[in-house]
Enzyme design. Structure first.
Site, mmCIF file in Angstrom:
data_model
loop_
_atom_site.group_PDB
_atom_site.id
_atom_site.type_symbol
_atom_site.label_atom_id
_atom_site.label_comp_id
_atom_site.label_asym_id
_atom_site.label_seq_id
_atom_site.Cartn_x
_atom_site.Cartn_y
_atom_site.Cartn_z
ATOM 1 N N ARG A 201 0.853 -1.199 0.000
ATOM 2 C CA ARG A 201 0.000 0.000 0.000
ATOM 3 C C ARG A 201 0.883 1.240 0.000
ATOM 4 N NH1 ARG A 201 -1.508 1.734 4.663
ATOM 5 N NH2 ARG A 201 -2.284 -0.249 5.454
ATOM 6 N N TYR B 57 -15.567 17.591 -15.644
ATOM 7 C CA TYR B 57 -15.932 16.176 -15.646
ATOM 8 C C TYR B 57 -17.053 15.932 -14.625
ATOM 9 C CZ TYR B 57 -15.436 11.152 -15.061
ATOM 10 O OH TYR B 57 -15.666 9.813 -14.981
ATOM 11 N N LYS C 68 -7.274 7.304 -19.372
ATOM 12 C CA LYS C 68 -7.584 7.826 -20.697
ATOM 13 C C LYS C 68 -6.341 7.761 -21.602
ATOM 14 C CE LYS C 68 -11.370 8.438 -18.470
ATOM 15 N NZ LYS C 68 -11.719 9.679 -17.787
#
Ligand SMILES: *Cc1c(COP(=O)(O)O)cnc(C)c1O
Length: 379
Positions: A46, A98, A195
């Site tokens: 993590r 967005y 993206k």
């Protein structure tokens, strides 16, 4: 080092244990210690993972930044930026942003006492007018989604700095190939790596990049404390995708120009939104702060008829009707019912987002085929 060389090499070294040229997928949660607290810099995945470390170094280099942090999604990266604030703080954000960001701000963080103002940042005076003594963060997205408005980053930074306000830019649409906001004085660059950066529609991931060491320490603390970190497989896919970022972006931009010009010449098409068109309201600023104009093109039909727009989206074939963008394959999206459905209709229309708007993520296919497809779909 120039951009294409950095995309392929920055942060990437052959693996010292085997000589593997490609960064291995370190699929491990934990790391052996030789004595309590004595280890090779890795304790628990993590906190740190070697595949992630390489991805972070690579992204930092591309953005001309010192420190990068990867997250499980773009939204987790944005969430981390808001977590730098406290109740009573205010954020001034662009009003054309967005949908997921709008939802996170208004539906999650308003309940924690953080206040958000959405302004049209095309006119920088609106930013100046919205800043108060409580404003801590300016949130920019440029070019914006889905109307491809262009915000003057350097101009916004100048106003923010007068009032000691931190500036973050969502650089998802442009990628560092087209613009590097840290060079313009921005404090935080955010990406949905999902993206263009990863570029193959096969991974969901996000990142933050900063130069300031203190800010980097706070983000590293949040990244580890909150734990919205990506797995090593995703980091590997990202690294592989980034190796062709410059090639893909070049072709995305070239194809988008052909598509935008084709659409503009089509008798049934109304407004075409692409910052490379000379009469686009953000063209001059885009020319100043971007190296090209990107692969996203939006348009409305001349009659602004929702049913006809739906028919176009149903008949289009090479462009897959789907959410998301930035992959090698072309995608067509209906923002009002898909990506921006979480913004109320009234708010959408106030910001100029018509229900009939169609957004194209122009891929890297042969552009003649894409034009043919649009021709048959629009009719
Ligand atoms: C997709 C997207 C996001 C959200 O990123 P996820 O990876 O989907 O969480 C944020 N900003 C923009 C501009 C996006 O396109």
């Amino acid at each position: 080092m120039k951009f294409g060389t950095k995309a392929i090499h920055a942060g990437v070294e052959p693996d010292p244990s085997t000589g593997a040229v490609m960064t291995p997928i370190f699929q491990t949660s934990t790391y052996a210690q030789t004595s309590p607290g004595r280890h090779k810099g890795y304790e628990y995945s993590r906190t740190h993972n070697p595949t992630r470390t390489v991805a972070q170094r690579n992204i930092a280099a591309l953005e001309n930044g010192k420190f990068a942090f990867c997250f499980a999604t773009g939204m987790a990266a944005t969430d981390t930026v808001v977590k730098l604030l406290k109740p009573g703080d205010e954020v001034v954000a662009t009003n054309d942003l967005y949908g997921g960001t709008y939802r996170l701000f208004t539906k999650v963080y308003e309940a924690y006492g953080i206040r958000f103002k959405f302004v049209n940042m095309h006119d920088l005076e609106n930013i100046r007018a919205a800043i108060t003594d409580q404003t801590r963060l300016l949130w920019l997205e440029t070019p914006t989604n889905p109307l491809l408005k262009v915000i003057d980053i350097a101009g916004a930074v100048a106003i923010a700095k007068e009032r000691n306000v931190m500036v973050a830019v969502d650089n998802t649409f442009a990628t560092p190939y087209l613009q590097t906001p840290l060079d313009l004085g921005v404090d935080i660059v955010m990406h949905s790596l999902t993206k263009y950066m990863a570029g193959h529609s096969d991974v969901v991931m996000g990142s933050l990049v900063v130069n300031d060491e203190k800010l980097a320490e706070r983000i590293a603390f949040l990244q580890n404390s909150v734990g919205a970190t990506p797995g090593p497989q995703d980091c590997f896919l990202l690294l592989r995708g980034i190796k062709t970022l410059h090639l893909r972006m070049q072709r995305h931009c070239e194809n988008a120009r052909v598509i935008a010009e084709y659409l503009r010449s089509h008798p049934k098409v109304g407004q075409v939104y692409w910052p490379g068109l000379e009469d686009h309201p953000g063209h001059a600023i885009a020319k100043k702060q971007m190296r090209d104009f990107g692969g996203m093109v939006s348009f409305v039909l001349k009659n602004d008829d929702l049913e006809e727009a739906k028919r176009v989206m149903e008949s289009i074939e090479l462009f897959t009707l789907a959410e998301s963008l930035g992959g090698v394959e072309s995608i067509c999206t209906h923002p009002a019912s898909m990506t921006h459905a979480s913004i109320p209709k009234e708010e959408r229309e106030k910001n100029g987002l018509k229900d009939s708007l169609i957004r194209l993520s122009v891929g890297v296919e042969d552009v003649e085929d894409l034009v043919e497809d649009l021709k048959q779909a629009i009719g």
